[in-house]
Design an enzyme around this catalytic site. Structure first.
Site, short mmCIF file in Angstrom:
data_model
loop_
_atom_site.label_atom_id
_atom_site.label_comp_id
_atom_site.label_asym_id
_atom_site.label_seq_id
_atom_site.Cartn_x
_atom_site.Cartn_y
_atom_site.Cartn_z
N GLU A 44 3.07 -16.09 9.74
CA GLU A 44 3.88 -17.25 10.12
C GLU A 44 3.03 -18.51 10.04
OE1 GLU A 44 6.93 -18.66 13.70
OE2 GLU A 44 5.75 -16.83 13.93
N ASN A 191 16.30 -15.93 12.65
CA ASN A 191 15.29 -15.21 13.41
C ASN A 191 15.48 -15.49 14.90
OD1 ASN A 191 12.45 -14.07 14.06
ND2 ASN A 191 12.36 -16.15 14.84
N GLU A 192 15.41 -14.44 15.70
CA GLU A 192 15.53 -14.58 17.15
C GLU A 192 16.67 -15.53 17.51
OE1 GLU A 192 11.77 -15.31 19.09
OE2 GLU A 192 11.01 -13.32 18.54
N TYR A 258 6.91 -7.03 22.32
CA TYR A 258 5.48 -7.28 22.46
C TYR A 258 4.94 -6.55 23.68
CZ TYR A 258 5.70 -10.93 18.88
OH TYR A 258 5.85 -11.60 17.70
N GLU A 315 8.69 -7.69 14.55
CA GLU A 315 7.64 -8.32 15.36
C GLU A 315 7.24 -7.36 16.46
OE1 GLU A 315 8.04 -12.36 16.71
OE2 GLU A 315 9.20 -12.95 14.92
N GLN A 364 -0.08 -10.83 14.21
CA GLN A 364 0.17 -11.21 12.83
C GLN A 364 -1.08 -10.92 12.01
OE1 GLN A 364 1.71 -15.23 12.47
NE2 GLN A 364 3.29 -14.88 13.99
#
Length: 511
Positions: A44, A191-192, A258, A315, A364
């Site tokens: 990103e 996204n999201e 996460y 993610e 990432q």
């Protein structure tokens, strides 16, 4: 009747009261193929993840190819990176692709409002990203802008990338240096959408998705797989609504999770210098991935029984408090042995759900969150997570083999208890059986006795990753503090006995 070859492993914790553990691998019941894209990466426009970390520009004194650092690209190629997601993340829903084409010195400078409020000079755009993918030999996953963009903008971007016609956009691509169209493997619409991508409800997003996907058109032989922006953490509504309401132009639904040691976004916990309670809570919180995938896939099995739609965990990874003295918006954190163990535990989980989980993207690649590589000007260091990815390469496109674990001991700290051993097995493309073992206990080793029924005496050859300290990590001064060591064991009397060290990851072939 099919003759079965069964690998039976008996494990007992050294010097402890743990009950004997039995791990059984049935080679006669091959499961789904472990899609290589389970080992996908994410890049990103965030901090020094792209600029400085990978991109230095063709005029840099740092050796590069088309602006991309040779040392970083070379290291990533060793991981056989199968796929890269770009340009975000939250950045994607503020990214306008036309800002990133044409002469770099004439591209507009914007402000990256999501990550640090820094200037974005758009030096890395569509052409540069595809250069990176081609250097890596990786597939591409492009995230479209649904938040501040439009259906027309997404449609034109896809035409620019994929059209072999003489259209104005295809001719513009040629003018900018690319004659033939690129292969666009995956394209996400937003996204999201539940958060930084628009604060939407799943029902509203589903309607926007269907509308946008109808206008993102390509030549018949160039259609990408389409990805819908799904849910996160314990919110399963997104998977339910999207798999129920979207019946066309959808190949995958994304999911984000996460691992945070404290479980609290406000104070997540440090990347190094932590106590054992945060080692244990990290193990517990990352193993929650299995339950979350099961809950999502149960809904998908109900709404999509033919399993046409994949669950893309695009993610995932560890998220700690940023390193002191760094820009909070850059999400720079150190990477330790704990991260390598987390990565391996997640790999084993993804393998177990390979029928639905067909892509994941760790967050990432470089200098951001759970990175493969850290850089500082012309210096580069490989992280323990990098080494975990490298060890698991044989599992890319391998065929999963059923693994049953009985009487597994528990690793406990306070009121936190997790299974001590995690295991995964597969038959690689080379025909060999590969076994991955993880010991979550940072204090105790585990004896492993491997019985290869019907195959005679065997041997194990592979690598082990461990270190003396829970937070052992590599620095520019000590780049090899944590790295894999050769691992081998020879059978005696038809039994193969090895020892799985404390806080370790082992990947080996069993022959």
């Amino acid at each position: 009747m099919i003759k079965r070859t069964i690998l039976a492993l008996s494990l007992a914790a050294c010097g402890s009261a743990f009950a004997q553990v039995a791990v059984t691998i049935d080679t006669a019941k091959p499961g789904p193929v472990i899609n290589k894209n389970i080992y996908g990466q994410f890049a990103e426009h965030l901090g020094t993840g792209i600029y400085e970390g990978m991109w230095v520009g063709p005029e840099s004194s740092i050796p590069n190819t088309k602006g991309w650092r040779n040392d970083v690209v070379g290291a990533l190629k060793e991981l056989h990176v199968p796929l890269v997601r770009w340009p975000g993340g939250c950045f994607a829903d503020e990214y306008h692709w036309k800002d990133g084409i044409g002469p770099r010195d004439k591209r507009p400078v914007k402000v990256n409002t999501n990550w640090g409020g820094v200037e974005e000079n758009n030096a890395v755009g569509t052409h540069e990203f595809f250069d990176l993918a081609e250097l890596l030999g990786a597939e591409v996953y492009v995230n479209g802008n649904l938040g501040t963009g439009s259906n027309q903008e997404m449609s034109e971007w896809v035409e620019y990338m994929t059209s072999d016609s003489k259209s104005t956009l295809a001719e513009l691509r040629r003018k900018n240096g690319r004659d033939k169209p690129w292969k666009l493997d995956y394209f996400a619409i937003g996204n999201e959408a539940w958060g930084c991508g628009g604060n939407m409800t799943p029902e509203h997003y589903a309607n926007l998705y269907k509308n946008a996907a109808a206008f993102v058109r390509t030549p018949p032989n160039a259609k990408p797989k389409f990805v819908a922006s799904g849910g996160h953490d314990n919110d399963m509504r997104w998977t339910d609504v999207l798999s129920k309401q979207i019946k066309h132009n959808i190949d995958g639904i994304s999911f984000h999770y996460y691992t945070i040691p404290t479980g609290k976004w406000e104070v997540k916990g440090a990347a190094t210098g932590f106590k054992e309670d945060q080692w244990a809570s990290t193990m517990k919180n990352t193993l929650a991935m299995d339950k979350l995938i099961r809950q999502n896939t149960a809904l998908m099995d109900k709404n999509d029984p033919q399993k046409k739609i994949g669950l893309y965990v695009d993610e995932w990874g560890t998220w700690y408090d940023v390193e002191p003295g760094t820009n909070a918006g850059f999400l720079y954190q150190q990477n330790s042995l704990r991260d390598a163990v987390v990565a391996a535990l997640n790999f084993n989980i993804f393998h177990a759900h390979a029928d639905r989980v067909r892509m994941t993207n760790i967050a990432q690649m470089v200098n951001v969150l759970q990175a493969m590589i850290l850089t500082d000007k012309n210096r580069m260091v490989l992280t323990p997570t990098y080494h975990a990815f490298r060890m698991y390469v044989p599992f890319q496109d391998a065929t999963a083999l059923p693994v049953a674990i009985k009487n597994n001991g528990k690793y406990s700290v306070g009121n936190v208890a997790v299974p001590q051993v995690s295991a995964s097995a597969a038959r690689g493309k080379d025909g060999k059986v590969y076994l991955a073992l993880v010991n979550t206990n940072p204090n105790k080793a585990v004896d492993v006795t491997v019985n290869v029924a019907g195959a005679g005496a065997g041997k194990a050859v592979g690598q082990v990753l461990t270190a003396a300290a829970m937070d052992a990590h590599n620095t520019f001064a000590t780049p090899d503090a944590v790295k894999p060591a050769p691992f081998a064991a020879q059978a005696s009397g038809g039994k193969l006995t090895v020892q799985l060290p404390a806080k370790s990851v082992v990947v080996t072939s069993v022959e």
